[in-house]
Design a protein around this motif. Structure first.
Motif, PDB file in Angstrom:
ATOM      1  N   GLN A 252     146.683  -8.840  48.274  1.00 39.13           N
ATOM      2  CA  GLN A 252     145.564  -8.601  48.908  1.00 39.13           C
ATOM      3  C   GLN A 252     145.514  -8.474  50.340  1.00 39.13           C
ATOM      4  O   GLN A 252     144.705  -7.838  51.076  1.00 39.13           O
ATOM      5  CB  GLN A 252     144.633  -9.563  48.490  1.00 39.13           C
ATOM      6  N   GLY A 253     146.331  -9.093  50.979  1.00 36.12           N
ATOM      7  CA  GLY A 253     146.437  -9.266  52.437  1.00 36.12           C
ATOM      8  C   GLY A 253     147.314  -8.084  53.139  1.00 36.12           C
ATOM      9  O   GLY A 253     146.973  -7.843  54.358  1.00 36.12           O
ATOM     10  N   ALA A 254     148.126  -7.307  52.572  1.00 36.72           N
ATOM     11  CA  ALA A 254     148.905  -6.340  52.964  1.00 36.72           C
ATOM     12  C   ALA A 254     148.161  -5.024  53.211  1.00 36.72           C
ATOM     13  O   ALA A 254     147.603  -4.350  52.250  1.00 36.72           O
ATOM     14  CB  ALA A 254     150.174  -6.220  52.074  1.00 36.72           C
ATOM     15  N   ILE A 255     148.137  -4.700  54.357  1.00 35.56           N
ATOM     16  CA  ILE A 255     147.454  -3.662  54.841  1.00 35.56           C
ATOM     17  C   ILE A 255     148.192  -2.524  55.608  1.00 35.56           C
ATOM     18  O   ILE A 255     149.006  -2.901  56.515  1.00 35.56           O
ATOM     19  CB  ILE A 255     146.349  -3.641  55.536  1.00 35.56           C
ATOM     20  N   CYS A 256     148.543  -1.412  55.195  1.00 34.71           N
ATOM     21  CA  CYS A 256     149.401  -0.401  55.996  1.00 34.71           C
ATOM     22  C   CYS A 256     148.747  -0.157  57.298  1.00 34.71           C
ATOM     23  O   CYS A 256     147.918   0.312  57.497  1.00 34.71           O
ATOM     24  CB  CYS A 256     149.328   0.922  55.097  1.00 34.71           C
ATOM     25  N   GLY A 257     149.610  -0.019  58.285  1.00 35.65           N
ATOM     26  CA  GLY A 257     149.034   0.056  59.706  1.00 35.65           C
ATOM     27  C   GLY A 257     149.072   1.626  59.839  1.00 35.65           C
ATOM     28  O   GLY A 257     148.380   1.890  61.072  1.00 35.65           O
ATOM     29  N   ALA A 258     149.360   2.456  59.058  1.00 34.55           N
ATOM     30  CA  ALA A 258     149.248   3.958  59.416  1.00 34.55           C
ATOM     31  C   ALA A 258     148.130   4.391  58.508  1.00 34.55           C
ATOM     32  O   ALA A 258     146.906   5.155  59.179  1.00 34.55           O
ATOM     33  CB  ALA A 258     150.497   4.480  58.742  1.00 34.55           C
ATOM     34  N   CYS A 259     147.924   4.237  57.298  1.00 35.82           N
ATOM     35  CA  CYS A 259     146.915   4.639  56.417  1.00 35.82           C
ATOM     36  C   CYS A 259     145.823   3.713  56.258  1.00 35.82           C
ATOM     37  O   CYS A 259     144.709   4.096  55.656  1.00 35.82           O
ATOM     38  CB  CYS A 259     147.436   5.195  55.257  1.00 35.82           C
ATOM     39  N   GLY A 260     145.929   2.385  56.446  1.00 38.20           N
ATOM     40  CA  GLY A 260     144.970   1.570  56.230  1.00 38.20           C
ATOM     41  C   GLY A 260     144.713   1.207  54.620  1.00 38.20           C
ATOM     42  O   GLY A 260     143.933   0.403  54.249  1.00 38.20           O
ATOM     43  N   GLU A 261     145.921   1.563  53.604  1.00 35.00           N
ATOM     44  CA  GLU A 261     145.503   1.594  52.346  1.00 35.00           C
ATOM     45  C   GLU A 261     146.026   0.190  52.071  1.00 35.00           C
ATOM     46  O   GLU A 261     147.189  -0.278  52.866  1.00 35.00           O
ATOM     47  CB  GLU A 261     146.081   2.407  51.589  1.00 35.00           C
ATOM     48  N   SER A 262     145.680  -0.533  51.006  1.00 37.09           N
ATOM     49  CA  SER A 262     146.172  -1.748  50.629  1.00 37.09           C
ATOM     50  C   SER A 262     147.607  -1.708  49.686  1.00 37.09           C
ATOM     51  O   SER A 262     148.014  -0.850  49.453  1.00 37.09           O
ATOM     52  CB  SER A 262     145.635  -2.743  49.782  1.00 37.09           C
ATOM     53  N   TYR A 263     148.256  -3.014  49.823  1.00 41.12           N
ATOM     54  CA  TYR A 263     149.576  -2.644  49.090  1.00 41.12           C
ATOM     55  C   TYR A 263     149.548  -2.424  47.568  1.00 41.12           C
ATOM     56  O   TYR A 263     148.561  -2.801  47.034  1.00 41.12           O
ATOM     57  CB  TYR A 263     150.139  -4.242  49.220  1.00 41.12           C
ATOM     58  N   GLY A 264     150.566  -1.782  47.111  1.00 47.81           N
ATOM     59  CA  GLY A 264     150.583  -1.386  45.730  1.00 47.81           C
ATOM     60  C   GLY A 264     151.886  -1.697  45.208  1.00 47.81           C
ATOM     61  O   GLY A 264     152.933  -1.701  45.889  1.00 47.81           O
ATOM     62  N   ALA A 265     152.022  -2.091  43.964  1.00 47.41           N
ATOM     63  CA  ALA A 265     153.195  -2.350  43.291  1.00 47.41           C
ATOM     64  C   ALA A 265     154.071  -1.158  43.193  1.00 47.41           C
ATOM     65  O   ALA A 265     153.815  -0.076  43.300  1.00 47.41           O
ATOM     66  CB  ALA A 265     152.815  -2.933  41.851  1.00 47.41           C
ATOM     67  N   ASP A 266     155.503  -1.704  43.452  1.00 47.70           N
ATOM     68  CA  ASP A 266     156.509  -0.597  43.347  1.00 47.70           C
ATOM     69  C   ASP A 266     156.685   0.406  44.637  1.00 47.70           C
ATOM     70  O   ASP A 266     157.124   1.575  44.721  1.00 47.70           O
ATOM     71  CB  ASP A 266     156.578  -0.021  41.931  1.00 47.70           C
ATOM     72  N   GLU A 267     156.049   0.054  45.703  1.00 45.61           N
ATOM     73  CA  GLU A 267     156.031   0.939  46.716  1.00 45.61           C
ATOM     74  C   GLU A 267     156.774   0.492  47.962  1.00 45.61           C
ATOM     75  O   GLU A 267     156.896  -1.098  48.135  1.00 45.61           O
ATOM     76  CB  GLU A 267     154.524   1.077  47.390  1.00 45.61           C
ATOM     77  N   PHE A 268     157.390   1.212  48.516  1.00 44.46           N
ATOM     78  CA  PHE A 268     158.602   0.635  49.846  1.00 44.46           C
ATOM     79  C   PHE A 268     157.806   0.504  51.000  1.00 44.46           C
ATOM     80  O   PHE A 268     156.964   1.323  51.393  1.00 44.46           O
ATOM     81  CB  PHE A 268     159.538   1.737  49.743  1.00 44.46           C
ATOM     82  N   TRP A 269     157.880  -0.630  51.693  1.00 44.14           N
ATOM     83  CA  TRP A 269     157.100  -1.076  52.759  1.00 44.14           C
ATOM     84  C   TRP A 269     158.170  -1.251  54.042  1.00 44.14           C
ATOM     85  O   TRP A 269     159.259  -1.874  53.506  1.00 44.14           O
ATOM     86  CB  TRP A 269     156.137  -2.062  52.674  1.00 44.14           C
ATOM     87  N   ILE A 270     157.650  -1.178  54.999  1.00 41.43           N
ATOM     88  CA  ILE A 270     158.834  -1.774  56.118  1.00 41.43           C
ATOM     89  C   ILE A 270     157.739  -2.377  57.230  1.00 41.43           C
ATOM     90  O   ILE A 270     156.661  -1.993  57.725  1.00 41.43           O
ATOM     91  CB  ILE A 270     159.603  -0.457  56.826  1.00 41.43           C
ATOM     92  N   CYS A 271     158.264  -3.300  57.937  1.00 42.29           N
ATOM     93  CA  CYS A 271     157.691  -4.005  59.068  1.00 42.29           C
ATOM     94  C   CYS A 271     158.040  -3.713  60.203  1.00 42.29           C
ATOM     95  O   CYS A 271     159.246  -3.869  60.462  1.00 42.29           O
ATOM     96  CB  CYS A 271     157.633  -5.464  58.598  1.00 42.29           C
ATOM     97  N   CYS A 272     157.520  -3.460  61.251  1.00 40.07           N
ATOM     98  CA  CYS A 272     157.707  -3.306  62.677  1.00 40.07           C
ATOM     99  C   CYS A 272     157.962  -4.445  63.426  1.00 40.07           C
ATOM    100  O   CYS A 272     157.422  -5.669  63.434  1.00 40.07           O
ATOM    101  CB  CYS A 272     156.601  -2.728  63.269  1.00 40.07           C
ATOM    102  N   ASP A 273     159.232  -4.645  63.934  1.00 41.51           N
ATOM    103  CA  ASP A 273     159.716  -5.693  64.709  1.00 41.51           C
ATOM    104  C   ASP A 273     159.018  -6.011  65.872  1.00 41.51           C
ATOM    105  O   ASP A 273     159.052  -7.176  66.555  1.00 41.51           O
ATOM    106  CB  ASP A 273     161.327  -5.571  64.969  1.00 41.51           C
ATOM    107  N   VAL A 274     158.411  -5.138  66.382  1.00 41.79           N
ATOM    108  CA  VAL A 274     157.516  -5.406  67.674  1.00 41.79           C
ATOM    109  C   VAL A 274     156.229  -5.638  67.440  1.00 41.79           C
ATOM    110  O   VAL A 274     155.837  -6.842  68.088  1.00 41.79           O
ATOM    111  CB  VAL A 274     157.551  -4.175  68.534  1.00 41.79           C
ATOM    112  N   CYS A 275     155.323  -5.081  66.670  1.00 42.09           N
ATOM    113  CA  CYS A 275     153.949  -5.614  66.720  1.00 42.09           C
ATOM    114  C   CYS A 275     153.552  -6.050  65.174  1.00 42.09           C
ATOM    115  O   CYS A 275     152.590  -6.549  65.024  1.00 42.09           O
ATOM    116  CB  CYS A 275     152.836  -4.023  66.433  1.00 42.09           C
TER     117      CYS A 275
END
Length: 250
Positions: free
Chosen positions: A193-216
């Motif tokens: 519920q807390g994961a929000i994509c910084g590009a599209c603003g959509e929430s986390y979905g199962a089986d989706e590949f995500w990556i975290c920016c090491d700066v922001c």
């Protein structure tokens, strides 16, 4: 109208809203360098438009008076060089949110939405983060993010969320071994519920590949920033498009 059928139901208006919103978020995050360059203060009054097909453009306001649709904020380019970039982007984001609401409720008024339909439309819109919240990173982060940021081990394999094993520890997602099934399930629900994509603003979905920016420290869908799992394996420190462009202009 832009070659796209005019939305007439609550669901159609909301889908139109989501498409335009996605385009605006893309302009202010993933495509921020391109957007920045197009907003030349030497040009005439410019507006940022989002379209239902999730694209965007910077252009002059329409000449038709009154316009077929409510118009975005005029002259966003004039403020570009007089403000800090993040403040300017935040200002454009705020005006973009206002424009999105005006377009959505213009359709509602045009096609005679009643009280219940207007209420349902607003609730649907209110359930997604605003453009401002996405651009500024103000959307809710997972509850364990602050603790995980202090963890010294930030390998890039921790920047992916495909395997949510109990003993996995992700940057921004710290998942300890479950004490019991019920407690583990609650923790996983909170993470998602807390994961929000910084590009599209959509929430986390199962089986989706995500990556975290090491700066922001913001999370992104791999598809939104054009990073595949294979490519991520060779990245020692990932910087999202926004952070990369900021450093390039320094």
């Amino acid at each position: 109208m832009e070659g796209i059928p005019i939305p007439r139901t609550v669901e159609e208006v909301f889908n139109d809203f989501k498409g335009r919103r996605a385009g605006l978020i893309k302009a202010l995050t993933v495509d921020v360098e391109k957007f920045y360059q197009q907003c030349d203060p030497e040009k005439e009054n410019l507006c940022l438009y989002g379209f239902p097909n999730e694209t965007w453009e910077v252009n002059l306001p329409v000449e038709e008076v009154p316009p077929e649709l409510p118009e975005p904020a005029l002259g966003i380019n004039f403020a570009r060089d007089g403000m800090q970039e993040k403040d300017w982007l935040s200002l454009v984001a705020v005006h973009s949110d206002s424009w999105l609401l005006s377009v959505a409720f213009y359709f509602g008024a045009r096609f005679g939405f009643g009280k219940n339909e207007r209420k349902r439309l607003f609730q649907m819109i209110n359930d997604v983060p605003t453009v401002f919240e996405v651009v500024t990173g103000a959307v809710k982060q997972v509850k364990d993010q602050a603790a995980s940021q202090n963890n010294s081990s930030k390998s890039k394999s921790s920047g992916r969320m495909q395997s949510r094993q109990p003993d996995s520890e992700h940057k921004g997602f710290k998942i300890s071994a479950p004490k019991d099934e019920e407690e583990s399930g609650e923790e996983e629900d909170d993470d998602e519920q807390g994961a929000i994509c910084g590009a599209c603003g959509e929430s986390y979905g199962a089986d989706e590949f995500w990556i975290c920016c090491d700066v922001c420290e913001r999370w992104f869908h791999g598809k939104c920033v054009k990073i595949t799992p294979a490519k991520a394996e060779h990245i020692k420190q990932y910087k999202c498009p926004t952070c990369s462009n900021k450093r390039a202009r320094v």
